[in-house]
Design an enzyme around this catalytic site. Structure first.
Site, mmCIF file in Angstrom:
data_model
loop_
_atom_site.group_PDB
_atom_site.id
_atom_site.type_symbol
_atom_site.label_atom_id
_atom_site.label_comp_id
_atom_site.label_asym_id
_atom_site.label_seq_id
_atom_site.Cartn_x
_atom_site.Cartn_y
_atom_site.Cartn_z
ATOM 1 N N ASP A 18 48.113 78.824 -53.935
ATOM 2 C CA ASP A 18 46.972 79.621 -54.368
ATOM 3 C C ASP A 18 47.413 80.861 -55.139
ATOM 4 O O ASP A 18 48.445 81.465 -54.847
ATOM 5 C CB ASP A 18 46.173 80.043 -53.127
ATOM 6 C CG ASP A 18 44.960 80.877 -53.460
ATOM 7 O OD1 ASP A 18 44.064 80.352 -54.138
ATOM 8 O OD2 ASP A 18 44.912 82.048 -53.047
ATOM 9 N N GLU A 58 48.048 76.863 -58.788
ATOM 10 C CA GLU A 58 46.820 77.383 -59.365
ATOM 11 C C GLU A 58 47.247 78.549 -60.256
ATOM 12 O O GLU A 58 47.479 79.659 -59.785
ATOM 13 C CB GLU A 58 45.852 77.875 -58.287
ATOM 14 C CG GLU A 58 44.527 78.335 -58.893
ATOM 15 C CD GLU A 58 43.791 79.391 -58.090
ATOM 16 O OE1 GLU A 58 42.601 79.587 -58.356
ATOM 17 O OE2 GLU A 58 44.413 80.018 -57.215
#
Length: 724
Positions: free
Chosen positions: A402, A455
Site C-alpha cells: 500500500d 500501489e
C-alpha cells in the site's frame, strides 16, 4: 539490609531497572539466598521440587521478601495471600537469558527474518518448566515489565532484564501459556508509564480491547502442496491473473448481523470465486487494527490476523481452503505508516522509536498517522519480518504493498518547507527505496513463486524492473494512470467523447513500460465517488450498457485485472463497510446480466492466451483503428505467443449502433463473436453482430483482410478467428 530496603522502595515505585541484580537466587558469601517481590503477600516460603520446606523468607520492606535457603538447586515459591489463598510457582528470576546472542545480533542488524518465532511472546519450556518467554525492543526505556491477569496488571511485579547494547528486554514467566492476555508496561525515557501491546504479537484481543494474546506455537496441517508447486506458473507475467478485492467484514453479513468468520467466509466466498472465474482474492488489510473504519489501513498488529474473524489457525484454514480450490490469496500490506494509538508503536519507549522524530518526516498529514523510520535497521527488519511472516507462515501468495508513492518521495503531499531533503538534497526517499528493494530481493529468495504488487501512482521508473537492473523489484504495479483516464472517459456524455478520444488510447503509450495490474479498487467507490454503475452517465439503460462496455474494455486491455467486490453485480450505491453488498439486486435482469458478463469475461480471459500471455510485451497488442474520433470507435487486436489465435476487439462508445463499419482483420475466413457486451444474456438489447462474420481477403487498415461489422451501441465485440 539498607541496600535491600532501598531496592524494595525502588521496586514498590516501579523504578528498578535491573531486577536480576536484586531478585532471584544469589550467592551471599557462600550461602544461597532468594529474594522475591510479592507486594500484598503475607508470607513466602521456598520449597523444593518435591514440596519440601527449604526456608521461609523474611519480609524486608514494601513487598520484598529475602532469606537463605537450604539448597542451590531448583526451587519453587509458596506464597500465602490474604484470605488463606496459597499460590505455588517457580521464580521468574531463577531462569537464565531468553534470547541467544545470534538472535540479538541479527535483530540489531535488521536481518532477523524469523522475529515472530523468537521474539514477542513464545510458549516454551525452560529448565523443564513450561511458561512463556517474553522479549521486546525498547532501548530508551527506564523499565519494561510484563503485565496481565497473571499479575493483576501490576507493572511492579515482573520487571524484565535489559540486554545492554541491544535495547532488548526479556523475561521468562512460568506457568502461563497460549491464550494468556498480556501487555508490556513501559516506563519511558520521557517520564511516561504506558501499557503497550506487543509489536510482534501473533494474536490480539478483539477491538476495542487492546491486549496481546500469547499465541500457540506456529503450525498448521497444510493440504495445499499441489497449489504451492504450481503457484509460480500461475502468477507469472504470461499467466491469467484476475483478482477479486474484498473487505472481509462487509462482503456478506450472516443472518442477524455481525461478520462472517474465516470458516464462514471460506464456505461462501470460495464457491463464488470459482463460479465467477476469478483466479485470486485480495483481502484488504486483515492485520490487527484498532479502528474498523480504517478498513485495516492503519494496522498495529503487523504479525496478527485480526481477531474480528477468528484465530490465526482459522485464517490459515481459510488460505488452505482457497488453495485447494485453485484460488490464490493476496494480502494488502501497509509498511508506510501506523496509527497514533497510545497502546501501539507511537513513542514506544518514550522516544520516537519506530517513527521519525521530526514531524516533517514522521507525521503523515493526509492520514494523521506516523511514518515508519525505515532507515533504522531494527525498524526495517521488523517490517521485512512481517512481510515474510504472512508469506511463509500463512502461505500467502502475494503482497499488495500500500501507498508506495508516499514512501518514495520525501515531499509527498507536502508543501515547500514541510519536508526534509535527502542526503543529496533531493526529494527521493533513499532509505525507503533501499527498503523496498531489499523487500523484493528477500521475498524472491525465500518465497519462490510469491509476488509483490505496488500501489504506485507516479512515473517512478522501473517499479517492476529487477533490482539488478536498477528497478524496485516488484512483480507488478497498479496502473493508476489507466484507471484515472479510462474512468474519466467513460464518465463523459457520449456526445463529448469524440473530443477526449485520447483519454482512452493514451494508456497504450506506456502499457508495456511496467508489468501492470488494471485496478478498479475500493478507492474508486468510496468517499462520495459513488458506485461504478453510478459513475456511468445517462438513463438506466445507458448506465448499464456503458458499465458492461467498460468491463469488456478492461478485460481486453493489456494488464492483469483487479475488481472490487460489488462492481461485478453493478452495486447501485457506493461501498459501506458497515453493511453488506446489495445482493438482492441480482433479482433484476440488468444486475444479473453484469454478473454474467464478468463471469464470461473471466472465462474468456483465462482460456484465450491472446488476452494474457503477452500482457507486458508490445507484441501482444496492435491498434487497428485508434483515431476514429468522429465515431468514438476503437478497434484493436490482442496476440498470444507463436501459434495462439489473435482476438479482435471493437468498442463503440456512442449510443448509436454502427452498421457496416469496415474493420481490418489479421486473417481471412470465418470469425466468430466470442463476446458481445450488449447481448441479451448480459441484460443488453441484443444489437450488433451475434453470428459469425466472414472476412474477405481485401486489405484494410494495414491488414490483409477485412469485414463490415455491426457494432452495438455503447458496446464491445470480441472476435475470434475460426481455423479452417
Amino acid at each position: 539490609m539498607t541496600d535491600l530496603v532501598e531496592a524494595a522502595a525502588l521496586l514498590e515505585r516501579g523504578a528498578l531497572n535491573d531486577p536480576f541484580a536484586i531478585l532471584g537466587p544469589h550467592d551471599d558469601g557462600g550461602q544461597m539466598v532468594v529474594r522475591t517481590f510479592q507486594p500484598g503477600a503475607e508470607a513466602v516460603t521456598v520449597v523444593s521440587e518435591d514440596g519440601g520446606d527449604l526456608g521461609e523468607l523474611d519480609h524486608v520492606a514494601g513487598g520484598l521478601f529475602a532469606g537463605p535457603i537450604a539448597t542451590d538447586g531448583a526451587y519453587r515459591l509458596r506464597i500465602r495471600w490474604p484470605g488463606g489463598v496459597v499460590q505455588e510457582t517457580e521464580d521468574a528470576y531463577s531462569f537464565g537469558a531468553v534470547l541467544g546472542d545470534l538472535d540479538i545480533h541479527l535483530f540489531n542488524e535488521g536481518r532477523h527474518w524469523d522475529l515472530p518465532r523468537v521474539f514477542g511472546a513464545q510458549p516454551r519450556a525452560m529448565d523443564g518448566v513450561d511458561g512463556v518467554a517474553f522479549s521486546v525492543w525498547a532501548p530508551n526505556a527506564r523499565r519494561v515489565s510484563v503485565v496481565g491477569d497473571f499479575n493483576g496488571w501490576d507493572g511492579r511485579r515482573l520487571p524484565m532484564r535489559l540486554r545492554h547494547g541491544a535495547g532488548l528486554w526479556e523475561l521468562f514467566v512460568p506457568r502461563i501459556g497460549a491464550g494468556t492476555v498480556y501487555k508490556f508496561e513501559v516506563a519511558g525515557a520521557d517520564g511516561s508509564v504506558v501499557q503497550k501491546a506487543d509489536p510482534i504479537a501473533r494474536q490480539a484481543e478483539q477491538p476495542p480491547r487492546t491486549g496481546s494474546i500469547v499465541a500457540a506455537a506456529p503450525g498448521f496441517d497444510w493440504n495445499d502442496a499441489d497449489w504451492m508447486a504450481s503457484r509460480a506458473a500461475r502468477q507469472r507475467p504470461d499467466a491469467a491473473i484476475s483478482v477479486y478485492e474484498i473487505h472481509a467484514g462487509s462482503w456478506r453479513r450472516p443472518d442477524g448481523g455481525g461478520t462472517l468468520d474465516w470458516a464462514g467466509l471460506a464456505a461462501r466466498l470460495i464457491p463464488y470465486l470459482t463460479d465467477m472465474g476469478f483466479t485470486h482474492v485480495e483481502l484488504m488489510p486483515i492485520m490487527e487494527h484498532p479502528f474498523g473504519g480504517s478498513w485495516g489501513y492503519q494496522p498495529l498488529g503487523q504479525f496478527a490476523p485480526s481477531s474480528r474473524y477468528g484465530s490465526p489457525a482459522d485464517f490459515a484454514g481459510f488460505v488452505d481452503a482457497c488453495h485447494r480450490a485453485g484460488i490464490g490469496v493476496i494480502l494488502d500490506w501497509v509498511p508506510a505508516h501506523f496509527p497514533t494509538d497510545a497502546h501501539g508503536l507511537a513513542r514506544f519507549d518514550g522516544t520516537p522509536l519506530y517513527e521519525h522524530g521530526d514531524p516533517r518526516e514522521g507525521f503523515h498529514q493526509d492520514w494523521n498517522t506516523l511514518i515508519y523510520n525505515l532507515g533504522r535497521r531494527e525498524v526495517s527488519g521488523f517490517m521485512l519480518a512481517s512481510a515474510l511472516w504472512w508469506l511463509e507462515a500463512f502461505h500467502i501468495d502475494g503482497l499488495r504493498v500500500d501507498a508506495v508513492a508516499s514512501m518514495l518521495y520525501r515531499d509527498y503531499s507536502r508543501k515547500a518547507g514541510e519536508w526534509v531533503p535527502n542526503i543529496d538534497g533531493g526529494r527521493e526517499n533513499l532509505e525507503n527505496v533501499a527498503f523496498l528493494r531489499q523487500l523484493n530481493v528477500v521475498v524472491a529468495e525465500r518465497c519462490p513463486g510469491a509476488i509483490t504488487v505496488a500501489e504506485e501512482s507516479t512515473s517512478w521508473p522501473g517499479v517492476s524492473a529487477s533490482v539488478g537492473e536498477g528497478g524496485l523489484g516488484f512483480s507488478y504495479k497498479w496502473n493508476m494512470g489507466w484507471m484515472h483516464d479510462s474512468l474519466q472517459y467513460f464518465e463523459r456524455e457520449p456526445a463529448h467523447r469524440g473530443w477526449h478520444h485520447d483519454e482512452l488510447s493514451f494508456s497504450l503509450i506506456y502499457a508495456f513500460s511496467e508489468r501492470f495490474v488494471l485496478p478498479i479498487s475500493h478507492d474508486e467507490v468510496v468517499h462520495g465517488k459513488g458506485s461504478l454503475l453510478d459513475k456511468m452517465p445517462g438513463d438506466r439503460w445507458r448506465k448499464f450498457a456503458t458499465l458492461r462496455a467498460y468491463l469488456a474494455f478492461m478485460w481486453t486491455h493489456p494488464g492483469k485485472k483487479l475488481l472490487f467486490m460489488g462492481c461485478e453485480i453493478a452495486q447501485p450505491a457506493e461501498w459501506n463497510h458497515d453493511g453488506e453488498l446489495a445482493w438482492g439486486v441480482l433479482d433484476q435482469p440488468e444486475h444479473a446480466g453484469v454478473q454474467s458478463l464478468v463471469r464470461t469475461l473471466n472465462g474468456l480471459y483465462r482460456t484465450e492466451p491472446a488476452l494474457h500471455a503477452l500482457d507486458a510485451d508490445p507484441a501482444g497488442f496492435r491498434w487497428i483503428i485508434g483515431d476514429d474520433h468522429a465515431n468514438s470507435v476503437f478497434v484493436w487486436s490482442r496476440h498470444g505467443n507463436d501459434g495462439a489465435a489473435p482476438l479482435v476487439i471493437a468498442l463503440n462508445m456512442t449510443a448509436e449502433p454502427r452498421r457496416d463499419y469496415r474493420v481490418g482483420l489479421p486473417a481471412a475466413g470465418r470469425w466468430s463473436v466470442a463476446l458481445n457486451s450488449d447481448a441479451a444474456d448480459f441484460g443488453g438489447s441484443g444489437a450488433g453482430d451475434m453470428d459469425d462474420i466472414i472476412a474477405e481477403p481485401t486489405p484494410s487498415h494495414g491488414l490483409p483482410s477485412g469485414a463490415a461489422l455491426s457494432l452495438p451501441p455503447l458496446g464491445c465485440l470480441v472476435l475470434r478467428h475460426q481455423e479452417s
